[in-house]
Design an enzyme around this catalytic site. Structure first.
Site, mmCIF file in Angstrom:
data_model
loop_
_atom_site.group_PDB
_atom_site.id
_atom_site.type_symbol
_atom_site.label_atom_id
_atom_site.label_comp_id
_atom_site.label_asym_id
_atom_site.label_seq_id
_atom_site.Cartn_x
_atom_site.Cartn_y
_atom_site.Cartn_z
ATOM 1 N N GLY A 29 30.662 39.014 47.593
ATOM 2 C CA GLY A 29 31.622 37.924 47.735
ATOM 3 C C GLY A 29 33.035 38.387 48.015
ATOM 4 O O GLY A 29 33.371 39.567 47.930
ATOM 5 N N SER A 30 33.874 37.456 48.350
ATOM 6 C CA SER A 30 35.256 37.739 48.710
ATOM 7 C C SER A 30 36.055 38.349 47.574
ATOM 8 O O SER A 30 37.076 38.991 47.812
ATOM 9 C CB SER A 30 35.933 36.459 49.195
ATOM 10 O OG SER A 30 35.344 36.025 50.385
ATOM 11 N N VAL A 31 35.616 38.185 46.347
ATOM 12 C CA VAL A 31 36.350 38.768 45.234
ATOM 13 C C VAL A 31 36.415 40.282 45.375
ATOM 14 O O VAL A 31 37.396 40.921 44.990
ATOM 15 C CB VAL A 31 35.738 38.356 43.872
ATOM 16 C CG1 VAL A 31 34.375 38.979 43.671
ATOM 17 C CG2 VAL A 31 36.670 38.733 42.728
ATOM 18 N N LYS A 45 36.813 41.913 48.090
ATOM 19 C CA LYS A 45 37.877 42.241 49.047
ATOM 20 C C LYS A 45 39.213 42.325 48.321
ATOM 21 O O LYS A 45 39.996 43.249 48.559
ATOM 22 C CB LYS A 45 37.928 41.184 50.153
ATOM 23 C CG LYS A 45 36.670 41.116 50.979
ATOM 24 C CD LYS A 45 36.693 39.908 51.894
ATOM 25 C CE LYS A 45 35.305 39.656 52.448
ATOM 26 N NZ LYS A 45 35.157 38.308 52.966
#
Length: 174
Positions: free
Chosen positions: A107-109, A111
């Protein structure tokens, strides 16, 4: 003894040859936070996906949302076979338990965490521009490509956001 859905004895099976007293299972204590669970369900609406909220200190599952969902009342009574067939043939697959069975890419977390770590190590700054070439190669000779985004472009990191997150409790030494 054969029992009905309310656990009321109905008949003896095979003249009682296989009858036995019930064996109770182990005690179960759930950790779902009903308010958080309902909030997650509201957020998902009719979208496909899942939400799992975990208490990091204990590992307790606070919310476990799979969407879309279905009305369990469709699986009882005289119409249960019809309701089950309808759910099986539903293209949105409401019987698919997404938090357990779905395969989601990172997930984007990750990043944000990766960017914060890189900035903390001095590898990037608030003016660093990252260019996505569509994915990263993997395998011995880089034969496969795992996509990183649906749109490919340069992304500037907001220095104010990075500084805020670095100073937040998420990245404190305590």
């Amino acid at each position: 003894m054969v029992a009905d859905v309310h656990n009321r004895p109905q008949v003896s099976f095979a003249n009682g040859k296989y009858d036995r007293d019930p064996v109770y299972g182990m005690e179960f204590s759930g950790t779902l936070d009903i308010d958080l669970q309902e909030f997650g369900e509201k957020l998902m609406g009719k979208r496909k996906g899942s939400i799992v909220a975990i208490e990091p200190n204990s590992g307790e599952i606070l919310a476990f949302v799979s969407s879309p969902t279905f009305d369990p009342n469709d699986l009882i009574g005289d119409k249960r076979a019809e309701g089950f067939k309808k759910l099986l043939n539903d293209p949105d697959k409401p019987l698919f338990v997404r938090p357990i069975h779905a395969q989601y890419p990172p997930g984007s977390v990750f990043k944000v965490v990766s960017a914060l770590t890189a900035q903390d190590m001095g590898e990037i700054t608030g003016s660093t521009v990252l260019n996505c070439q569509g994915g990263y190669r993997y395998g011995r000779n880089g034969y496969g490509m795992y996509p990183c985004a649906r749109t490919y472009k340069s992304v500037s990191i907001d220095p104010n956001l990075l500084q805020y997150l670095l100073r937040s409790h998420l990245f404190s030494n305590t």
